[in-house]
Design a protein around this motif. Structure first.
Motif, mmCIF file in Angstrom:
data_model
loop_
_atom_site.group_PDB
_atom_site.id
_atom_site.type_symbol
_atom_site.label_atom_id
_atom_site.label_comp_id
_atom_site.label_asym_id
_atom_site.label_seq_id
_atom_site.Cartn_x
_atom_site.Cartn_y
_atom_site.Cartn_z
ATOM 1 N N TYR A 111 -16.430 -75.348 -77.840
ATOM 2 C CA TYR A 111 -17.270 -74.225 -77.422
ATOM 3 C C TYR A 111 -17.912 -73.553 -78.631
ATOM 4 O O TYR A 111 -19.105 -73.243 -78.624
ATOM 5 N N VAL A 112 -17.127 -73.338 -79.671
ATOM 6 C CA VAL A 112 -17.644 -72.703 -80.886
ATOM 7 C C VAL A 112 -18.749 -73.552 -81.502
ATOM 8 O O VAL A 112 -19.810 -73.033 -81.884
ATOM 9 N N ASN A 113 -18.520 -74.855 -81.578
ATOM 10 C CA ASN A 113 -19.544 -75.743 -82.139
ATOM 11 C C ASN A 113 -20.825 -75.724 -81.302
ATOM 12 O O ASN A 113 -21.938 -75.784 -81.839
ATOM 13 N N ASP A 114 -20.676 -75.636 -79.991
ATOM 14 C CA ASP A 114 -21.859 -75.588 -79.109
ATOM 15 C C ASP A 114 -22.641 -74.296 -79.318
ATOM 16 O O ASP A 114 -23.877 -74.302 -79.360
ATOM 17 N N VAL A 115 -21.934 -73.182 -79.441
ATOM 18 C CA VAL A 115 -22.608 -71.901 -79.685
ATOM 19 C C VAL A 115 -23.352 -71.938 -81.011
ATOM 20 O O VAL A 115 -24.506 -71.495 -81.111
ATOM 21 N N LEU A 116 -22.707 -72.489 -82.028
ATOM 22 C CA LEU A 116 -23.344 -72.584 -83.343
ATOM 23 C C LEU A 116 -24.558 -73.507 -83.298
ATOM 24 O O LEU A 116 -25.568 -73.251 -83.954
ATOM 25 N N ALA A 117 -24.456 -74.577 -82.520
ATOM 26 C CA ALA A 117 -25.574 -75.523 -82.415
ATOM 27 C C ALA A 117 -26.787 -74.860 -81.765
ATOM 28 O O ALA A 117 -27.915 -74.981 -82.252
ATOM 29 N N VAL A 118 -26.561 -74.147 -80.679
ATOM 30 C CA VAL A 118 -27.662 -73.486 -79.980
ATOM 31 C C VAL A 118 -28.262 -72.378 -80.844
ATOM 32 O O VAL A 118 -29.476 -72.156 -80.848
ATOM 33 N N SER A 119 -27.414 -71.690 -81.598
ATOM 34 C CA SER A 119 -27.903 -70.600 -82.437
ATOM 35 C C SER A 119 -28.783 -71.091 -83.575
ATOM 36 O O SER A 119 -29.536 -70.314 -84.167
ATOM 37 N N THR A 120 -28.702 -72.368 -83.890
ATOM 38 C CA THR A 120 -29.541 -72.951 -84.946
ATOM 39 C C THR A 120 -30.560 -73.925 -84.358
ATOM 40 O O THR A 120 -30.921 -74.920 -84.979
ATOM 41 N N SER A 121 -30.998 -73.638 -83.134
ATOM 42 C CA SER A 121 -32.043 -74.419 -82.449
ATOM 43 C C SER A 121 -31.618 -75.831 -82.096
ATOM 44 O O SER A 121 -32.452 -76.715 -81.922
ATOM 45 N N GLY A 122 -30.305 -76.039 -81.960
ATOM 46 C CA GLY A 122 -29.804 -77.341 -81.538
ATOM 47 C C GLY A 122 -29.478 -77.347 -80.059
ATOM 48 O O GLY A 122 -29.842 -76.438 -79.311
ATOM 49 N N ASN A 123 -28.772 -78.387 -79.619
ATOM 50 C CA ASN A 123 -28.408 -78.528 -78.207
ATOM 51 C C ASN A 123 -26.894 -78.495 -78.053
ATOM 52 O O ASN A 123 -26.158 -79.025 -78.895
ATOM 53 N N ALA A 124 -26.442 -77.866 -76.978
ATOM 54 C CA ALA A 124 -25.016 -77.787 -76.706
ATOM 55 C C ALA A 124 -24.563 -78.991 -75.893
ATOM 56 O O ALA A 124 -25.273 -79.451 -74.999
ATOM 57 N N ALA A 125 -23.365 -79.482 -76.200
ATOM 58 C CA ALA A 125 -22.807 -80.606 -75.449
ATOM 59 C C ALA A 125 -22.195 -80.135 -74.141
ATOM 60 O O ALA A 125 -22.094 -80.893 -73.173
ATOM 61 N N GLY A 126 -21.784 -78.874 -74.110
ATOM 62 C CA GLY A 126 -21.164 -78.328 -72.910
ATOM 63 C C GLY A 126 -21.807 -77.013 -72.507
ATOM 64 O O GLY A 126 -22.888 -76.646 -72.980
ATOM 65 N N ASP A 127 -21.123 -76.308 -71.626
ATOM 66 C CA ASP A 127 -21.621 -75.030 -71.113
ATOM 67 C C ASP A 127 -21.114 -73.900 -72.004
ATOM 68 O O ASP A 127 -19.913 -73.782 -72.246
ATOM 69 N N ILE A 128 -22.032 -73.059 -72.492
ATOM 70 C CA ILE A 128 -21.613 -71.926 -73.329
ATOM 71 C C ILE A 128 -21.741 -70.602 -72.574
ATOM 72 O O ILE A 128 -21.666 -69.528 -73.172
ATOM 73 N N GLY A 129 -21.920 -70.691 -71.265
ATOM 74 C CA GLY A 129 -21.925 -69.495 -70.441
ATOM 75 C C GLY A 129 -23.085 -68.554 -70.746
ATOM 76 O O GLY A 129 -24.212 -68.981 -71.000
ATOM 77 N N LEU A 130 -22.794 -67.262 -70.768
ATOM 78 C CA LEU A 130 -23.824 -66.245 -70.943
ATOM 79 C C LEU A 130 -24.357 -66.174 -72.374
ATOM 80 O O LEU A 130 -25.337 -65.464 -72.633
#
Length: 229
Positions: A111-130
């Protein structure tokens, strides 16, 4: 010490300068973001700098807007509201990054990696919710608000126009980050950082000029002196 509008506006200018310097400084030698880095002291230090930067930027752009409410008009109001909302959301996200992410980095690294990915214009592998709409709203506020606010400042002709242009161009240029993966994404923060410094200095100098012009001047002439005797 008495608190005046001029002193508050000058303080806002210095806040913008400090925000710009912090925004640039935090990009220097920034490590790759992942769950392991989130648990380090360096992460805490950098995140704290980002929280302070976002708070100072809010103060700075508020001072800029209040200095030229009439001159910026409706465009300035829309730009300010959107831009400040973007920075307020950024402040919230950076606070979450400072306080929450380190506490769940070991139990929920994905989850942490997904949030960091989205925050740097990347894509999340899972659901990071709100966190997804929160990050999206921050992007809209930062990009759209920065562009509109920069245009309004440029048209107002009060603060440094080159810095206003750089603010609009610098913020909206972040759109190109996913399209230019070969360029270090941290470089896209530099124009906005320089713009904040330039606008902050311009606001501070503008208030010094206002103070200089408002000082009372005592005029006396030899005739007045002779008449007083």
């Amino acid at each position: 010490m008495s608190i005046t509008t001029t002193k508050l506006t000058r303080a806002a200018g210095l806040s913008a300068v400090a925000a710009g310097l912090l925004f640039a400084a935090v990009q220097i030698n920034h490590p790759h973001l992942d769950a392991n880095f989130v648990t380090t002291t360096e992460w805490t230090v950098r995140q704290t700098m980002k929280v302070v930067m976002a708070a100072l930027a809010l103060i700075g752009i508020t001072g800029m807007y209040l200095r030229q409410v009439k001159q910026t008009g409706i465009l300035g109001l829309i730009g300010y509201v959107l831009f400040s909302a973007g920075y307020l959301t950024m402040l919230s996200i950076e606070t979450i990054g400072t306080v929450v992410l380190p506490s769940i980095a070991h139990s929920a690294p994905g989850y942490v990696n997904d949030v960091l990915a989205v925050s740097t214009s990347g894509n999340a592998a899972g659901d990071i919710g709100l966190m997804q709409p929160l990050l999206s709203f921050m992007g809209i506020g930062y990009l759209g608000g920065g562009l509109l606010f920069g245009i309004a400042l440029f048209r107002a002709r009060i603060l440094a126009r080159w810095a206003a242009v750089l603010l609009g161009v610098g913020t909206v240029s972040a759109i190109a980050i996913p399209l230019l993966p070969q360029i270090n994404e941290r470089l896209f923060a530099v124009p906005t950082a320089v713009a904040l410094v330039g606008l902050g200095i311009s606001l501070w100098r503008d208030q010094r000029t206002v103070v200089g012009h408002s000082l009372p001047v005592e005029n006396s002439s030899p005739l007045d002196a002779a008449g007083a005797k």
